[in-house]
Design a protein around this motif. Sequence first.
Motif, mmCIF file in Angstrom:
data_model
loop_
_atom_site.group_PDB
_atom_site.id
_atom_site.type_symbol
_atom_site.label_atom_id
_atom_site.label_comp_id
_atom_site.label_asym_id
_atom_site.label_seq_id
_atom_site.Cartn_x
_atom_site.Cartn_y
_atom_site.Cartn_z
ATOM 1 N N GLU A 374 -12.455 5.562 3.830
ATOM 2 C CA GLU A 374 -12.795 5.082 2.490
ATOM 3 C C GLU A 374 -13.422 3.696 2.600
ATOM 4 O O GLU A 374 -12.817 2.786 3.172
ATOM 5 N N ASP A 375 -14.611 3.552 2.007
ATOM 6 C CA ASP A 375 -15.267 2.244 2.012
ATOM 7 C C ASP A 375 -14.573 1.278 1.064
ATOM 8 O O ASP A 375 -14.451 0.083 1.344
ATOM 9 N N LYS A 376 -14.091 1.811 -0.068
ATOM 10 C CA LYS A 376 -13.380 1.006 -1.062
ATOM 11 C C LYS A 376 -12.045 1.676 -1.381
ATOM 12 O O LYS A 376 -11.917 2.395 -2.372
ATOM 13 N N PRO A 377 -11.041 1.456 -0.555
ATOM 14 C CA PRO A 377 -9.764 2.140 -0.758
ATOM 15 C C PRO A 377 -9.034 1.671 -2.010
ATOM 16 O O PRO A 377 -9.141 0.505 -2.404
ATOM 17 N N ASN A 378 -8.320 2.577 -2.605
ATOM 18 C CA ASN A 378 -7.450 2.260 -3.734
ATOM 19 C C ASN A 378 -6.020 2.424 -3.242
ATOM 20 O O ASN A 378 -5.445 3.509 -3.283
ATOM 21 N N VAL A 379 -5.439 1.335 -2.752
ATOM 22 C CA VAL A 379 -4.118 1.397 -2.124
ATOM 23 C C VAL A 379 -3.036 1.714 -3.148
ATOM 24 O O VAL A 379 -2.048 2.384 -2.837
ATOM 25 N N TRP A 380 -3.214 1.251 -4.366
ATOM 26 C CA TRP A 380 -2.200 1.514 -5.388
ATOM 27 C C TRP A 380 -2.150 2.984 -5.780
ATOM 28 O O TRP A 380 -1.071 3.504 -6.080
ATOM 29 N N ARG A 381 -3.268 3.666 -5.774
ATOM 30 C CA ARG A 381 -3.227 5.112 -6.020
ATOM 31 C C ARG A 381 -2.455 5.816 -4.911
ATOM 32 O O ARG A 381 -1.648 6.723 -5.172
ATOM 33 N N PHE A 382 -2.722 5.406 -3.674
ATOM 34 C CA PHE A 382 -1.988 5.975 -2.547
ATOM 35 C C PHE A 382 -0.489 5.702 -2.700
ATOM 36 O O PHE A 382 0.352 6.596 -2.519
ATOM 37 N N PHE A 383 -0.147 4.459 -3.030
ATOM 38 C CA PHE A 383 1.260 4.078 -3.181
ATOM 39 C C PHE A 383 1.938 4.890 -4.273
ATOM 40 O O PHE A 383 3.044 5.436 -4.083
ATOM 41 N N LEU A 384 1.306 5.006 -5.435
ATOM 42 C CA LEU A 384 1.915 5.729 -6.552
ATOM 43 C C LEU A 384 2.026 7.219 -6.255
ATOM 44 O O LEU A 384 2.970 7.886 -6.717
#
Length: 487
Positions: A374-384
């Motif tokens: 992922e070039d622009k990861p969304n870590v909070w989506r992964f966490f949730l």
Amino acid sequence: MASILERLPQELFLMVADHLPTKDLASLRLTSRKLEQDLFNWFARHFFKKKQFMLSTRGLNALVGISHHPNLSTNLETVIIGLEQYGPSWPVLINNAQMQQYSQGWADQFSLVGAGLDREMLAEAFRNLPNMKVIAIRNYSTPGRHRDNSSWNSYGAPTATRETGVQLSTNSAWHGDSIEYTPKFSSRVFSMLLFAIADAGIKPPRIEVDLRTYSSGLGDVAFHIAPWGQAKVEPVLANLEALLLTVNFTPHPMHNVPQAPAPNTPVVGTSGVHLRRFLSRTNNLQHLRLNFQQRNHNEPSRDVLSWLGESTTGPDPNLLPSVTLPRLQRLDFGSLTVEPRLILRVLEKFAPTLRTVNLRRVTLRYTRLAFSDEDKPNVWRFFLSQVSAIVGLQLDSLDLGLLGQEDENGQRTFISFGEQGAKRKDTCRAIRKNAMIRLPEFIEEVHVEWPEIVVHSIDDSDENSDDDEDEDEEMGDDGDEEEEPEE
């Protein structure tokens, strides 16, 4: 006038009183004995249900006086101790009289605190307040005194300001000692307060420490209970149902950490050792809040969360065992930067009983390698998504606000909530009911606010350098949008 008011229905009379400034309300109470009797219970509930006091002779005398009043004492449910304090050297004052008042105020507070008289006075008051449920520490005035268009201040502090012309300090430095790096005033007050509660022989269900000035959080030393006092304080901790803390375990600048422990020396950890022992005595807790104040030193908060998420036996028999907290229903974390796995482990551990989670000013650390696709990861989506998969976790409420994520290079981005493409997104969002059922849909509304990348042509950069500078200025600095959250 009094006879007209006396004939008003009680509900209408109280509506009139509710809109009066405090001085006018005091005058109204003096107009007749009947009006005073009609107003008293309403007056006591409005003005004496929650009170904040400065640690001064004037402030604590007021608290002791309330505790001995047959009617007011039964109404007081929340006692707040303010951290206003004098310093040993006074600022430039207007006149000699003010200088003398300031000097006298400092001497009074130094003697009161230094001799332990504040503990004695608080214990005297606490044992005579039968309905007290909350004991708190704050370093700010509470807005919302609408009738006077002002704030609720610590009793004694406004008078001190009027007498000296000085707004007293509420920061954490203890002005009673000039030696640098002495324990914070807030830490000393917290420790004193615990023993005042124990001396009074009471067991309040809730203790709060809400400190909003950076670096004012309790140091780890605040949670140390000397062996001589353990038997007295442990019953107080064992009865606690809610413990709300603001802590700051920034490494002491004069501490030298040894390279390796001595042979056969138990290893207990590097941060929050006294807090860990403190929490091990609070097995009745239903609500735990840990607001960390760690801007440049994240290791202490990581150490505490790592320990909190461990099994009760722990990986090493030499380590202090983690807590069980079998009744924990609500968990709040704030103002920390941490890896997602550490929070996930805590949620997994307390999943059987946990019903509410509140995360404020939390930044999740990640590595680009972990999100290499992922070039622009969304870590909070992964966490949730990981939260939604925790076995046995049945959250009713999930409250998120002022969140961020940070890669290994320190690049930080911030999180917003809303529909994709919406012009305006929120920085705070909460699910108040059936959180686990609604979480998958909620995850889609979590977005990363990546900075815009402006690409210039070679011609533009060579020939229009002035324009480029103007454009950079127009873009401005997005900042971190860290507003003070409503706690």
